[in-house]
Each structure stands twice: as structure tokens, then as C-alpha cells.
Design a protein around this motif. Structure first.
Motif, PDB file in Angstrom:
ATOM      1  N   UNK A 252       0.919  -1.342   0.048  1.00  0.00           N
ATOM      2  CA  UNK A 252      -0.007  -0.164  -0.120  1.00  0.00           C
ATOM      3  C   UNK A 252       0.876   1.194  -0.234  1.00  0.00           C
ATOM      4  N   UNK A 253       2.194   1.025   0.684  1.00  0.00           N
ATOM      5  CA  UNK A 253       3.111   2.175   0.755  1.00  0.00           C
ATOM      6  C   UNK A 253       3.936   1.754  -0.748  1.00  0.00           C
ATOM      7  N   UNK A 254       4.891   2.717  -1.050  1.00  0.00           N
ATOM      8  CA  UNK A 254       5.907   2.569  -2.048  1.00  0.00           C
ATOM      9  C   UNK A 254       6.662   1.453  -1.685  1.00  0.00           C
ATOM     10  N   UNK A 255       7.441   0.986  -2.525  1.00  0.00           N
ATOM     11  CA  UNK A 255       8.481  -0.136  -2.153  1.00  0.00           C
ATOM     12  C   UNK A 255       9.733   0.291  -1.574  1.00  0.00           C
ATOM     13  N   UNK A 256       9.949   1.610  -1.767  1.00  0.00           N
ATOM     14  CA  UNK A 256      11.094   2.336  -1.406  1.00  0.00           C
ATOM     15  C   UNK A 256      10.689   2.557   0.106  1.00  0.00           C
ATOM     16  N   UNK A 257       9.681   2.893   0.782  1.00  0.00           N
ATOM     17  CA  UNK A 257       9.009   3.099   1.870  1.00  0.00           C
ATOM     18  C   UNK A 257       9.245   2.029   2.805  1.00  0.00           C
ATOM     19  N   UNK A 258       8.767   0.905   2.197  1.00  0.00           N
ATOM     20  CA  UNK A 258       8.422  -0.545   2.780  1.00  0.00           C
ATOM     21  C   UNK A 258      10.025  -0.807   2.994  1.00  0.00           C
ATOM     22  N   UNK A 259      10.939  -0.702   1.992  1.00  0.00           N
ATOM     23  CA  UNK A 259      12.285  -1.091   2.201  1.00  0.00           C
ATOM     24  C   UNK A 259      13.231  -0.484   3.396  1.00  0.00           C
ATOM     25  N   UNK A 260      12.970   0.930   3.283  1.00  0.00           N
ATOM     26  CA  UNK A 260      13.517   1.736   4.532  1.00  0.00           C
ATOM     27  C   UNK A 260      12.891   1.826   5.793  1.00  0.00           C
ATOM     28  N   UNK A 261      11.540   1.894   5.796  1.00  0.00           N
ATOM     29  CA  UNK A 261      10.821   2.182   7.161  1.00  0.00           C
ATOM     30  C   UNK A 261      10.111   0.992   7.484  1.00  0.00           C
ATOM     31  N   UNK A 262      10.004  -0.041   6.528  1.00  0.00           N
ATOM     32  CA  UNK A 262       9.185  -1.446   6.787  1.00  0.00           C
ATOM     33  C   UNK A 262       7.722  -1.028   6.679  1.00  0.00           C
ATOM     34  N   UNK A 263       6.929  -2.158   6.791  1.00  0.00           N
ATOM     35  CA  UNK A 263       5.556  -2.014   6.443  1.00  0.00           C
ATOM     36  C   UNK A 263       4.896  -3.421   6.557  1.00  0.00           C
ATOM     37  N   UNK A 264       3.587  -3.539   6.684  1.00  0.00           N
ATOM     38  CA  UNK A 264       3.024  -4.944   6.549  1.00  0.00           C
ATOM     39  C   UNK A 264       3.200  -5.876   5.484  1.00  0.00           C
ATOM     40  N   UNK A 265       3.474  -5.522   4.259  1.00  0.00           N
ATOM     41  CA  UNK A 265       3.777  -6.413   3.262  1.00  0.00           C
ATOM     42  C   UNK A 265       5.321  -6.887   3.649  1.00  0.00           C
ATOM     43  N   UNK A 266       6.212  -6.168   3.822  1.00  0.00           N
ATOM     44  CA  UNK A 266       7.348  -6.676   3.848  1.00  0.00           C
ATOM     45  C   UNK A 266       7.599  -7.497   5.343  1.00  0.00           C
ATOM     46  N   UNK A 267       6.882  -6.963   6.287  1.00  0.00           N
ATOM     47  CA  UNK A 267       6.846  -7.858   7.560  1.00  0.00           C
ATOM     48  C   UNK A 267       6.254  -9.383   7.297  1.00  0.00           C
ATOM     49  N   UNK A 268       4.993  -9.240   6.477  1.00  0.00           N
ATOM     50  CA  UNK A 268       4.408 -10.681   6.313  1.00  0.00           C
ATOM     51  C   UNK A 268       5.441 -11.374   5.511  1.00  0.00           C
ATOM     52  N   UNK A 269       5.874 -10.865   4.498  1.00  0.00           N
ATOM     53  CA  UNK A 269       6.917 -11.786   3.684  1.00  0.00           C
ATOM     54  C   UNK A 269       8.098 -12.292   4.497  1.00  0.00           C
ATOM     55  N   UNK A 270       8.451 -11.636   5.318  1.00  0.00           N
ATOM     56  CA  UNK A 270       9.664 -12.141   5.974  1.00  0.00           C
ATOM     57  C   UNK A 270       9.123 -12.939   7.261  1.00  0.00           C
ATOM     58  N   UNK A 271       7.956 -12.881   7.812  1.00  0.00           N
ATOM     59  CA  UNK A 271       7.943 -13.787   9.014  1.00  0.00           C
ATOM     60  C   UNK A 271       6.547 -14.496   9.036  1.00  0.00           C
ATOM     61  N   UNK A 272       5.732 -14.537   7.977  1.00  0.00           N
ATOM     62  CA  UNK A 272       4.542 -15.221   7.675  1.00  0.00           C
ATOM     63  C   UNK A 272       4.366 -16.670   8.299  1.00  0.00           C
ATOM     64  N   UNK A 273       3.854 -17.057   8.951  1.00  0.00           N
ATOM     65  CA  UNK A 273       3.591 -18.472   9.473  1.00  0.00           C
ATOM     66  C   UNK A 273       2.898 -19.467   8.645  1.00  0.00           C
ATOM     67  N   UNK A 274       2.277 -19.000   7.337  1.00  0.00           N
ATOM     68  CA  UNK A 274       1.371 -19.504   6.643  1.00  0.00           C
ATOM     69  C   UNK A 274       1.652 -18.941   5.102  1.00  0.00           C
ATOM     70  N   UNK A 275       1.032 -19.762   4.235  1.00  0.00           N
ATOM     71  CA  UNK A 275       1.041 -19.041   2.870  1.00  0.00           C
ATOM     72  C   UNK A 275       0.236 -17.560   2.678  1.00  0.00           C
ATOM     73  N   UNK A 276       0.799 -16.779   1.922  1.00  0.00           N
ATOM     74  CA  UNK A 276      -0.141 -15.681   1.730  1.00  0.00           C
ATOM     75  C   UNK A 276      -0.386 -15.418   0.195  1.00  0.00           C
ATOM     76  N   UNK A 277      -1.676 -14.905   0.144  1.00  0.00           N
ATOM     77  CA  UNK A 277      -2.129 -14.636  -1.395  1.00  0.00           C
ATOM     78  C   UNK A 277      -2.114 -12.933  -1.401  1.00  0.00           C
ATOM     79  N   UNK A 278      -1.416 -12.514  -2.193  1.00  0.00           N
ATOM     80  CA  UNK A 278      -1.309 -11.066  -2.087  1.00  0.00           C
ATOM     81  C   UNK A 278      -1.692 -10.581  -3.626  1.00  0.00           C
ATOM     82  N   UNK A 279      -2.074  -9.407  -3.602  1.00  0.00           N
ATOM     83  CA  UNK A 279      -2.461  -8.705  -5.031  1.00  0.00           C
ATOM     84  C   UNK A 279      -2.037  -7.134  -4.743  1.00  0.00           C
ATOM     85  N   UNK A 280      -1.749  -6.607  -6.002  1.00  0.00           N
ATOM     86  CA  UNK A 280      -1.489  -5.139  -5.810  1.00  0.00           C
ATOM     87  C   UNK A 280      -2.011  -4.223  -7.297  1.00  0.00           C
TER      88      UNK A 280
END
Length: 280
Positions: A252-280
Motif C-alpha cells: 500500500x506504500x511505495x516499495x522504497x518506503x517499505x524497504x527503508x521504514x518497513x511495512x505490513x507487506x515486508x513484515x509478512x513476507x519475512x515472517x508469515x507463518x502460513x502461505x499468503x495470497x497477495x495482490x496489488x
């Protein structure tokens, strides 16, 4: 959306078998065709070579990339040759790391769903993250992300839908309608919903109405952000409720902001306990 065209891309043999096991099962369950891209990636820049050595270095790298693609294709065919009940195809591709997105997106853009390993974790190369992002951003393909050791589940008993009223979340929900209909339980999860807007007196009500008209009955869990990150709250709730899959919007934020400040997408991709279906 009916899943009739599935897509996988690999730049590393380590993830071929676990990912294709899921992809082949989904292809069989949905009577879909599975298309696989085997990537040889040049991860080095020619700027690092001594003067006059660039041509030699590029020739060596081209040969190395081609051999890498051949090895990956061999691993793919070893898995899929045992799958007699699905339709599949396999192709090779070679690309510079900086230009890999164009090749990947051109192959993925006609897929209904991409199935990829998580781009973060051990044994991932520098191409893992841009490969995933090129599928989501450039090909605009809904993507099923598989964390390491993800349990095999062609039928998702319990699906969590992460709802924040964003266009990305709604696109992910539309892409997953077929599997939401098949699930035994669907839970819409909202974390600190806004105090204003059309849903303020009935959080998730409009989404529940939308899904009900598709024959999907949902429960709604409204959670407070009692952990540092939204991804932490969502991951913990998935574990507590024994969810098999999370459906959510991506970046929902830019990729740059996710990479620098973190975000729900990056956090889930790094630590999700189950598969995630994502769309943008």
C-alpha cells in the motif's frame, strides 16, 4: 476469478521442489495449466571488471547463466515429469539482475496466479526480492507466497482476510473468490479500523455484504494493534486461529518506503507463518 493459468519462476534449484509441489497440486485442483520460467541471472555488474576484461567476463557470465538455467530446468522437469494429471510447460530465460523484471513480467502477465517462495530468508540471492516485485508490480499478477516449510494444503480450511479498506486488499479478495467459496471458515481481520468513513459503525460490514452475495459467509475479528507492527498482530492471529492461508493487499506504500521504514507487506513476507495470497 477462476485460476486456469498458473505461473512459477525460479532462479535457484533449492526452492523448485517445495514450490512446485504446491503449484502442481493447485493446477490439479483447478484443472489449470502451469507455466514455469527457469532463470539464469547475471548478478554482477560489468563495472567491477578491469579495463579490457569486460568482454571476457560477460562471456563467462553468459555461459554460467545458461548453465544455471539448464540446471533449474532439469530440477523442474524431474518434479513435473511425475505429474501425469496436469498440463504444464517449461522455458529458460537469462537476464541481468537490473533488467530481470522485464523478462519475468512478460511471462507472468498472462497468469491468473503466480506461486513463488518467500523472497526473504536463508539461501535467497539478490534477485529474489526484485523477482517477486516484478510479478506483483509489473505483471500485476496475484501471487501466492510460500514461506519455508509451508504445509501442503490444496483445500484451505480456514482463511484469514486482512482488510484495511485499500484497493490492494480488495483486488486480493477478488482474486481469491474461488478459494474463499471452498473454505470451511473465512475470517475478515481488521486492525485498529478507522473511526470515520462508511464502515465506522459496522467495521467490515460492506465487505461482508459483498462476500455474502458471492455465497461466502464470514466472521469479523476487530483487533487492536497491541504489538509493534501490524504484521506481528496478523501473524500471531493466524497462529492462534490455526489459519491455513492469509489473503491481503500488497505494498500500500511505495516499495522504497517499505524497504527503508518497513511495512505490513515486508513484515509478512519475512515472517508469515502460513502461505499468503497477495495482490496489488
Amino acid at each position: 476469478m477462476a485460476w486456469k493459468n498458473l505461473f512459477c519462476a525460479f532462479s535457484n534449484t533449492s526452492f523448485v521442489k517445495p514450490t512446485l509441489t504446491h503449484a502442481a497440486a493447485l493446477a490439479a485442483a483447478h484443472q489449470a495449466h502451469l507455466d514455469v520460467l527457469c532463470l539464469g541471472v547475471n548478478r554482477f555488474s560489468s563495472d567491477f571488471f578491469f579495463a579490457g576484461g569486460t568482454a571476457i567476463a560477460l562471456s563467462d557470465r553468459l555461459e554460467s547463466c545458461q548453465q544455471e538455467a539448464v540446471e533449474i530446468e532439469g530440477a523442474v522437469r524431474e518434479v513435473l515429469n511425475t505429474q501425469t494429471d496436469i498440463s504444464w510447460s517449461c522455458s529458460q530465460g537469462m537476464a541481468q539482475l537490473v533488467d530481470m523484471g522485464h523478462l519475468v513480467s512478460s511471462k507472468a502477465r498472462f497468469s491468473d496466479l503466480a506461486i513463488l517462495p518467500s523472497p526473504y530468508g536463508a539461501s535467497r540471492g539478490p534477485e529474489a526480492e526484485p523477482l517477486t516485485e516484478s510479478v506483483m508490480f509489473d505483471a500485476h499478477a496475484p501471487t501466492l507466497i510460500l514461506p519455508d516449510g509451508a504445509p501442503m494444503a490444496t483445500h484451505q480450511r480456514h482463511i484469514l482476510v486482512a482488510w484495511n479498506e485499500s484497493p490492494e486488499a480488495l483486488k486480493a479478495i477478488r482474486a481469491s473468490l474461488d478459494i474463499l467459496k471452498e473454505a470451511e471458515k473465512v475470517t475478515v481481520v481488521m486492525i485498529d479500523p478507522p473511526d470515520h468513513g462508511p464502515d465506522r459503525s459496522d467495521p467490515g460490514g460492506l465487505l461482508s455484504q459483498y462476500l455474502a452475495r458471492h455465497g461466502i459467509k464470514v466472521d469479523i475479528d476487530v483487533l487492536s494493534k497491541n504489538m509493534p507492527r501490524v504484521s506481528d498482530v496478523l501473524s500471531r492471529h493466524a497462529l492462534d486461529t490455526q489459519a491455513d492461508l492469509i489473503v491481503m493487499g500488497a505494498y500500500g506504500h511505495s516499495r522504497f518506503r517499505e524497504a527503508v521504514f518497513g511495512g505490513a507487506t515486508r513484515g509478512m513476507l519475512e515472517r508469515a507463518p502460513v502461505p499468503i495470497l497477495m495482490a496489488r
